[in-house]
Design an enzyme around this catalytic site. Structure first.
Site, short mmCIF file in Angstrom:
data_model
loop_
_atom_site.label_atom_id
_atom_site.label_comp_id
_atom_site.label_asym_id
_atom_site.label_seq_id
_atom_site.Cartn_x
_atom_site.Cartn_y
_atom_site.Cartn_z
N ASP A 1 1.58 -5.76 4.56
CA ASP A 1 1.39 -5.93 3.11
C ASP A 1 2.50 -5.14 2.40
O ASP A 1 3.02 -4.16 2.93
CB ASP A 1 0.01 -5.38 2.71
N HIS B 1 -6.61 -0.70 1.43
CA HIS B 1 -6.63 0.53 0.62
C HIS B 1 -7.96 1.27 0.68
O HIS B 1 -8.08 2.37 0.16
CB HIS B 1 -6.30 0.20 -0.85
N HIS C 1 2.25 -3.09 0.02
CA HIS C 1 1.82 -1.73 -0.30
C HIS C 1 1.42 -0.96 0.95
O HIS C 1 0.91 -1.55 1.91
CB HIS C 1 0.64 -1.76 -1.27
N1 Q9C Z 1 -0.43 -4.60 -12.76
C1 Q9C Z 1 -3.22 -5.08 -2.46
O1 Q9C Z 1 -2.18 -5.70 -2.38
N2 Q9C Z 1 -1.76 -2.42 -9.06
N3 Q9C Z 1 -3.49 -4.19 -3.43
C2 Q9C Z 1 -0.51 -3.08 -9.26
C3 Q9C Z 1 -0.58 -4.56 -11.33
C4 Q9C Z 1 -2.22 -2.01 -7.76
C5 Q9C Z 1 -2.51 -3.93 -4.45
C6 Q9C Z 1 -0.14 -3.26 -10.73
C7 Q9C Z 1 -1.86 -2.86 -6.60
C8 Q9C Z 1 -2.89 -2.93 -5.50
C9 Q9C Z 1 -4.28 -5.31 -1.42
ZN ZN Z 2 -0.44 -5.26 -1.41
#
Ligand code: Q9C
Ligand code: ZN
Length: 354
Positions: free
Chosen positions: A203, A163, A205
């Site tokens: 991943d 990210h 995301h």
């Molecule tokens: N309560 C990676 O997997 N927030 N980043 C999710 C959690 C953001 C993920 C909500 C997720 C970022 C590297």
């Molecule tokens: Zn992720």
């Protein structure tokens, strides 16, 4: 498979993450590293080697080919400046944002996080810069192995990286380990060179940082499978219409997936993505390996089962390219050893036997 892990990462332990009007309990916890290490051993891949660096010494010019020097010096000094300016010691976090609505550049250390961060989920603590530097060093150590003739290597990076963009952070990511490794592979200090590269991001995301870094370039094909950003983080990037621009047009491929995607549906999209990569014919492959696609992941919304992961490893092995795996997300703690271990072990077995 030769692998590496950072030792200096436990000083980075944010106590929370803002999400949906609350401070959520963090999922990107330091225990992930030791859990995945044990998974490598249990899967017969061997114990990873420790990487003890905690600065960018020796790789700064390389890292500056990905991130702006201004951004790097911000990351390094952010916590101290924040606290001196009266910021709460809990961590550096943004509360007013630049971007589409305003584009001034403030000098106040209390406002700067809103210039560099795109969310409120990646806090900066006293140990964050050292941890991010250690994680980047880990990916470079693994990349070196490919240049020295290994066919595959794994970097157990924490914090993750996909990210993070040229001059922004978010989503638990500060330095883009996969992008840094890709730049290393393209122009190593010594050894074999991989000028045409593909990055496959699996991943859960969308890897918005990786996409931004290579968006205008054609020497690195970026292909990402991820949950549809219309329904999940990072929301503002990852759509199929984002195909790259200028010289990079056609060299960014996004495959958004619906919530609840099953093993079979996922694997058939992965197949298509791998066909696109094969057509590009890269000299090497970097895999941004997140296992938050697992059905039991606490923040995931796809429905992959354990048995998908060896199949993913097998499909990637079918490309027959020198391959660097870089750890991204994955938060189902008790399953992490098996998910990562089984994918990598299957990759190795299938790469050998064919
Ligand atoms: N309560 C990676 O997997 N927030 N980043 C999710 C959690 C953001 C993920 C909500 C997720 C970022 C590297
Ligand atoms: Zn992720």
């Amino acid at each position: 498979m030769i692998s590496f892990y950072p030792t200096v990462h436990t000083g980075h332990q944010p106590q929370g993450e803002f999400w949906n009007s609350r401070v959520d309990i963090p999922v990107e916890v330091f225990q992930r590293v030791d859990l995945i290490r044990s998974g490598l051993v249990q899967s017969g891949l061997g114990a990873p080697e420790a990487v003890n660096e905690s600065t960018l010494n020796g790789i700064r010019p390389l890292v500056e080919s990905v991130h702006s020097p201004d951004y790097l010096s911000y990351l390094e000094t952010a916590y101290g400046r924040w606290v001196s300016a009266g910021g709460d010691p809990t961590g550096v976090m943004p509360f007013v944002f630049t971007g589409r609505k305003m584009d001034g550049k403030p000098e106040s250390p209390l406002a700067l996080p809103g210039y560099y961060a795109f969310d409120m989920g990646a806090w900066i603590l006293p140990g964050t810069y050292a941890a991010a530097a250690a994680s980047a060093q880990t990916s470079v150590h693994a990349a070196e192995q490919l240049c020295q003739g290994h066919e595959a290597a794994y970097a157990l990076c924490r914090p993750p990286g996909h990210h993070a963009g040229v001059d922004f952070y978010g989503g638990y990511c500060y330095l883009n380990n996969a992008a840094i490794a890709a730049e290393y592979l393209r122009s190593p200090a010594r050894g074999r060179r991989f000028e045409r590269l593909a990055i496959l991001d699996i991943d859960l995301h969308h890897g918005n940082g990786t996409q931004q870094i290579f968006y205008q370039r054609h020497e690195v094909l970026v292909v990402s499978l991820h949950i549809d950003p219309a329904i999940e983080y990072p929301f503002f990037a990852g759509y199929a219409s984002e195909i790259g621009s200028g010289a990079g047009e056609g060299f960014n491929l996004n495959y958004p997936l619906p919530g609840g995607t099953s093993d079979e549906d996922y694997l058939s999209v992965l197949d298509k993505a791998l066909e696109q990569i094969a057509r590009y014919d890269p000299e090497g492959l970097v895999v941004s390996l997140g296992v938050d696609t697992f059905a039991g992941d606490p923040i995931g919304k796809l429905a992959l089962t354990h048995s998908a992961y060896p199949r993913i490893g097998q499909e990637i092995a079918g490309l027959h390219r020198p391959t660097l795996f870089v750890q991204e997300g994955g938060y189902a703690l008790q399953h992490l050893p098996d998910l990562v271990g089984s994918l990598l072990a299957s990759f190795e077995q299938n790469a050998k036997s064919s």
